[in-house]
Motif scaffolding. Structure first.
Motif, PDB file in Angstrom:
ATOM      1  N   LEU A  61       7.285  22.819  -5.388  1.00  0.00           N
ATOM      2  CA  LEU A  61       8.534  22.771  -6.145  1.00  0.00           C
ATOM      3  C   LEU A  61       8.456  21.798  -7.309  1.00  0.00           C
ATOM      4  O   LEU A  61       9.412  21.615  -8.030  1.00  0.00           O
ATOM      5  CB  LEU A  61       9.674  22.322  -5.229  1.00  0.00           C
ATOM      6  N   SER A  62       7.294  21.173  -7.480  1.00  0.00           N
ATOM      7  CA  SER A  62       7.282  19.970  -8.302  1.00  0.00           C
ATOM      8  C   SER A  62       7.729  20.223  -9.734  1.00  0.00           C
ATOM      9  O   SER A  62       8.199  19.313 -10.391  1.00  0.00           O
ATOM     10  CB  SER A  62       5.901  19.340  -8.288  1.00  0.00           C
ATOM     11  N   LEU A  63       7.585  21.467 -10.225  1.00  0.00           N
ATOM     12  CA  LEU A  63       8.049  21.726 -11.586  1.00  0.00           C
ATOM     13  C   LEU A  63       9.539  21.439 -11.701  1.00  0.00           C
ATOM     14  O   LEU A  63      10.024  20.973 -12.728  1.00  0.00           O
ATOM     15  CB  LEU A  63       7.780  23.179 -11.967  1.00  0.00           C
ATOM     16  N   ARG A 109      11.917  13.220 -12.994  1.00  0.00           N
ATOM     17  CA  ARG A 109      13.361  13.082 -12.993  1.00  0.00           C
ATOM     18  C   ARG A 109      13.903  12.826 -11.597  1.00  0.00           C
ATOM     19  O   ARG A 109      14.884  12.143 -11.420  1.00  0.00           O
ATOM     20  CB  ARG A 109      13.982  14.358 -13.547  1.00  0.00           C
ATOM     21  N   TYR A 110      13.252  13.414 -10.603  1.00  0.00           N
ATOM     22  CA  TYR A 110      13.744  13.238  -9.237  1.00  0.00           C
ATOM     23  C   TYR A 110      12.681  12.565  -8.376  1.00  0.00           C
ATOM     24  O   TYR A 110      11.506  12.856  -8.498  1.00  0.00           O
ATOM     25  CB  TYR A 110      14.102  14.584  -8.607  1.00  0.00           C
ATOM     26  N   GLU A 111      13.165  11.683  -7.522  1.00  0.00           N
ATOM     27  CA  GLU A 111      12.270  11.027  -6.585  1.00  0.00           C
ATOM     28  C   GLU A 111      12.724  11.412  -5.187  1.00  0.00           C
ATOM     29  O   GLU A 111      13.917  11.428  -4.908  1.00  0.00           O
ATOM     30  CB  GLU A 111      12.358   9.517  -6.775  1.00  0.00           C
ATOM     31  N   TYR A 112      11.782  11.732  -4.325  1.00  0.00           N
ATOM     32  CA  TYR A 112      12.123  12.158  -2.965  1.00  0.00           C
ATOM     33  C   TYR A 112      11.743  11.071  -1.977  1.00  0.00           C
ATOM     34  O   TYR A 112      10.620  10.595  -1.969  1.00  0.00           O
ATOM     35  CB  TYR A 112      11.397  13.459  -2.602  1.00  0.00           C
ATOM     36  N   ILE A 113      12.694  10.695  -1.156  1.00  0.00           N
ATOM     37  CA  ILE A 113      12.449   9.695  -0.127  1.00  0.00           C
ATOM     38  C   ILE A 113      12.659  10.369   1.221  1.00  0.00           C
ATOM     39  O   ILE A 113      13.748  10.860   1.504  1.00  0.00           O
ATOM     40  CB  ILE A 113      13.434   8.508  -0.262  1.00  0.00           C
ATOM     41  N   SER A 114      11.621  10.411   2.020  1.00  0.00           N
ATOM     42  CA  SER A 114      11.779  11.101   3.309  1.00  0.00           C
ATOM     43  C   SER A 114      12.432  10.173   4.320  1.00  0.00           C
ATOM     44  O   SER A 114      12.234   8.961   4.300  1.00  0.00           O
ATOM     45  CB  SER A 114      10.430  11.577   3.828  1.00  0.00           C
ATOM     46  N   ALA A 115      13.239  10.739   5.195  1.00  0.00           N
ATOM     47  CA  ALA A 115      13.945   9.940   6.194  1.00  0.00           C
ATOM     48  C   ALA A 115      14.126  10.767   7.445  1.00  0.00           C
ATOM     49  O   ALA A 115      14.015  11.998   7.418  1.00  0.00           O
ATOM     50  CB  ALA A 115      15.304   9.485   5.662  1.00  0.00           C
ATOM     51  N   LYS A 116      14.388  10.076   8.535  1.00  0.00           N
ATOM     52  CA  LYS A 116      14.540  10.758   9.824  1.00  0.00           C
ATOM     53  C   LYS A 116      16.010  10.735  10.210  1.00  0.00           C
ATOM     54  O   LYS A 116      16.689   9.726  10.030  1.00  0.00           O
ATOM     55  CB  LYS A 116      13.712  10.037  10.879  1.00  0.00           C
ATOM     56  N   ALA A 157      21.628  12.892  -3.251  1.00  0.00           N
ATOM     57  CA  ALA A 157      21.607  14.172  -2.543  1.00  0.00           C
ATOM     58  C   ALA A 157      20.628  14.097  -1.385  1.00  0.00           C
ATOM     59  O   ALA A 157      19.660  13.354  -1.421  1.00  0.00           O
ATOM     60  CB  ALA A 157      21.184  15.270  -3.508  1.00  0.00           C
ATOM     61  N   VAL A 158      20.906  14.856  -0.335  1.00  0.00           N
ATOM     62  CA  VAL A 158      20.008  14.932   0.813  1.00  0.00           C
ATOM     63  C   VAL A 158      19.665  16.392   1.053  1.00  0.00           C
ATOM     64  O   VAL A 158      20.546  17.241   1.158  1.00  0.00           O
ATOM     65  CB  VAL A 158      20.658  14.333   2.075  1.00  0.00           C
ATOM     66  N   ILE A 159      18.360  16.680   1.108  1.00  0.00           N
ATOM     67  CA  ILE A 159      17.929  18.047   1.368  1.00  0.00           C
ATOM     68  C   ILE A 159      16.925  18.031   2.519  1.00  0.00           C
ATOM     69  O   ILE A 159      16.392  16.985   2.874  1.00  0.00           O
ATOM     70  CB  ILE A 159      17.295  18.701   0.120  1.00  0.00           C
ATOM     71  N   SER A 160      16.711  19.200   3.120  1.00  0.00           N
ATOM     72  CA  SER A 160      15.695  19.307   4.164  1.00  0.00           C
ATOM     73  C   SER A 160      14.800  20.473   3.811  1.00  0.00           C
ATOM     74  O   SER A 160      14.972  21.117   2.772  1.00  0.00           O
ATOM     75  CB  SER A 160      16.340  19.520   5.531  1.00  0.00           C
ATOM     76  N   ALA A 161      13.838  20.738   4.681  1.00  0.00           N
ATOM     77  CA  ALA A 161      12.936  21.864   4.422  1.00  0.00           C
ATOM     78  C   ALA A 161      13.726  23.166   4.325  1.00  0.00           C
ATOM     79  O   ALA A 161      13.360  24.068   3.601  1.00  0.00           O
ATOM     80  CB  ALA A 161      11.897  21.957   5.533  1.00  0.00           C
ATOM     81  N   GLY A 162      14.849  23.235   5.037  1.00  0.00           N
ATOM     82  CA  GLY A 162      15.644  24.450   5.025  1.00  0.00           C
ATOM     83  C   GLY A 162      16.511  24.602   3.789  1.00  0.00           C
ATOM     84  O   GLY A 162      16.760  25.702   3.327  1.00  0.00           O
ATOM     85  N   VAL A 184      14.549  14.744   6.758  1.00  0.00           N
ATOM     86  CA  VAL A 184      15.194  15.166   5.519  1.00  0.00           C
ATOM     87  C   VAL A 184      14.605  14.362   4.365  1.00  0.00           C
ATOM     88  O   VAL A 184      13.841  13.419   4.565  1.00  0.00           O
ATOM     89  CB  VAL A 184      16.716  14.940   5.568  1.00  0.00           C
ATOM     90  N   GLU A 185      14.951  14.765   3.153  1.00  0.00           N
ATOM     91  CA  GLU A 185      14.544  13.998   1.995  1.00  0.00           C
ATOM     92  C   GLU A 185      15.778  13.609   1.199  1.00  0.00           C
ATOM     93  O   GLU A 185      16.657  14.426   0.955  1.00  0.00           O
ATOM     94  CB  GLU A 185      13.608  14.821   1.108  1.00  0.00           C
ATOM     95  N   VAL A 186      15.826  12.330   0.842  1.00  0.00           N
ATOM     96  CA  VAL A 186      16.906  11.851  -0.010  1.00  0.00           C
ATOM     97  C   VAL A 186      16.414  11.945  -1.448  1.00  0.00           C
ATOM     98  O   VAL A 186      15.311  11.514  -1.767  1.00  0.00           O
ATOM     99  CB  VAL A 186      17.275  10.406   0.349  1.00  0.00           C
ATOM    100  N   VAL A 187      17.222  12.545  -2.291  1.00  0.00           N
ATOM    101  CA  VAL A 187      16.793  12.799  -3.664  1.00  0.00           C
ATOM    102  C   VAL A 187      17.422  11.769  -4.587  1.00  0.00           C
ATOM    103  O   VAL A 187      18.644  11.607  -4.623  1.00  0.00           O
ATOM    104  CB  VAL A 187      17.216  14.210  -4.125  1.00  0.00           C
ATOM    105  N   LYS A 188      16.583  11.100  -5.332  1.00  0.00           N
ATOM    106  CA  LYS A 188      17.080  10.112  -6.274  1.00  0.00           C
ATOM    107  C   LYS A 188      16.911  10.679  -7.678  1.00  0.00           C
ATOM    108  O   LYS A 188      15.809  11.028  -8.091  1.00  0.00           O
ATOM    109  CB  LYS A 188      16.284   8.815  -6.124  1.00  0.00           C
TER     110      LYS A 188
END
Lengths: 279, 170
Positions: free
Chosen positions: A80-82, A103-110, A138-143, A255-259
């Motif tokens: 998805l990196s584009l 532009r976006y940074e992803y931080i993984s969290a449990k 924003a918080v997203i997951s694999a789904g 999940v991943e927190v999107v910055k």
């Protein structure tokens, strides 16, 4: 009577054995009855705490599986990196070293606690200020989409799930870019509503709904779900669209927190333009 | 005396921990469950009063039962094993008498003695335990097969542990 006691005493070894075996077999027999659970419960609480401690250790043995899962998610993110990069002005490519700037940074969290059964659901994550998580990320997951960070403490953050009265996510239909908003009506944890789609738009069941990227929170193109059903309520100019969430909110693990690294800039610009208009 | 008490208490806890957190998690091929904790009963000093033997075996079995969620099974098997111990000792008595201060281990009693002593008692323990667990005769031979296999593995572990501790002592 004295002889009886003398007899018992003489064979104390055998009778003690008999007594203990009888107790043991009573325990075996009683174990099948629910009534005996009152005794067992207290011991279970005790053994439970010990097993929790041991699980903390044995959790390390599952790291391989967890690692695999994380690697899969990573791979998905790379694909998805584009979307994670903003294309800078290609005409001035000599000004910048690269075409793309992050532009976006992803931080993984449990996920450490979660609910889906309430009207307003919150998810707790195991990372907070110590991992630079801030309010309104924003918080997203694999789904797909999960929610928006609402409260942050030193080590944890509380996420307002999509399954919340106040959550509104800017969304669009992938095939024709029609813009709408995702809300949740509180009835079914797998179904959301897409509102503000005008009636002239042609819809089909199974159409994909993704984030629009117009909000300052979510990157563009994160999966939200697929259209399950749609109709026009009487006297309404907009469709009522049922969207089946692609995220299984009951089973979110990581999940991943999107910055959004440019959020402040965007926000300032937006505020400025609004101010100008008002003047 | 205090030293002896401490040693045995420590052995009790270590064996229970090993049994619960390690051996209970292992199921070799679905047939073999080693129960190393019986080593505690095997290694109690010869001069232990017989009633104390029973009480200790009861406590040991009950502890294992509470953690395995199998109320009473290990208790029954352990108590039977403790009950059988004096008889087994008499049966396989060698010329070297069971004197005070002599410990029931390979070091003091020799390998052949310990092998038959441990083997018999482990078999008695496993025999009752497995038949209580299954609690039916229709699977008599399969259960018997499991008893034999598990007894062998437990015996191997018991003897192995003997050699491990011998080295530390020397």
């Amino acid at each position: 009577m004295r002889y009886l006691f003398a007899f018992l005493w003489k064979h104390n070894f055998f009778f003690l054995f008999l007594l203990l075996e009888v107790i043991a077999f009573l325990l075996i027999a009683n174990d099948n009855y629910y009534q005996s659970s009152s005794i067992l419960n207290s011991t279970n609480r005790f053994t439970g705490s010990i097993y929790t401690a041991s699980n903390n250790i044995s959790g390390y043995f599952h790291l391989r599986k967890v690692n695999k899962k994380l690697a899969e998610e990573n791979a998905r993110l790379h694909s998805l990196s584009l979307n994670a990069f903003l294309k800078t002005d290609t005409n001035n490519f000599f000004v910048k070293d690269t075409f793309y700037r992050q532009r976006y940074e992803y931080i993984s969290a449990k996920v450490i606690s979660n609910s889906t059964s309430k009207r307003n659901n919150y998810i707790m994550l195991n990372k907070g200020r110590n991992f630079n998580i801030e309010k309104d990320m924003a918080v997203i997951s694999a789904g797909g989409v999960v929610g928006i960070v609402k409260e942050v403490s030193q080590n944890f953050c509380s996420v307002m799930s999509v399954l919340h009265k106040k959550t509104k996510i800017s969304a669009k239909i992938k095939k024709n870019n029609q813009l709408g908003t995702i809300v949740w009506n509180g009835q079914n944890a797998t179904i959301g509503s897409l509102t503000e789609i005008p009636t002239h738009v042609r819809l089909a069941k199974g159409d994909t709904v993704i984030t629009s990227g117009y909000s300052l929170l979510f990157p563009e193109g994160v999966m939200i779900g697929t259209i399950k059903n749609f109709y026009v309520a009487k006297g309404d100019n907009f469709y009522t669209v049922d969207v089946k969430f692609s995220t299984d909110f009951n089973a979110i693990g990581y999940v991943e927190v999107v910055k959004n690294l440019m959020r402040e800039e965007q926000q300032q610009l937006e505020d400025k333009s609004i101010d100008k208009k008002d003047e | 005396m205090n030293n002896l008490l401490f040693k045995n208490a420590l052995r009790f806890f270590i064996l229970v921990i090993i049994q619960i957190f390690l051996l209970n998690q292992i199921r070799l091929g679905g047939y073999i469950n080693p129960y190393l904790y019986v080593l505690f009963i095997l290694l109690l000093p010869f001069e232990t009063p017989r009633w104390l033997l029973l009480i200790l075996a009861f406590a040991l079995g009950l502890t294992i039962d509470i953690f395995s969620g199998t109320m009473g099974m290990h208790t029954a098997a352990s108590v039977l094993m403790a009950f059988a111990r004096p008889g087994v000792l008499k049966m396989i008595a060698t010329k070297a008498q069971y004197e005070s201060g002599v410990k029931p281990g390979i070091q003091d009693m020799g390998f052949p003695w310990f092998f038959s002593y441990a083997g018999l008692l482990i078999f008695i323990h496993h025999f009752l335990l497995f038949y209580i667990e299954v609690f039916r005769f229709s699977e008599f031979f399969i259960t018997f097969f499991r008893i034999i296999l598990s007894s062998i593995v437990t015996l191997a572990l018991v003897i192995l542990s003997q050699y491990l501790f011998l080295k530390i002592k020397k």
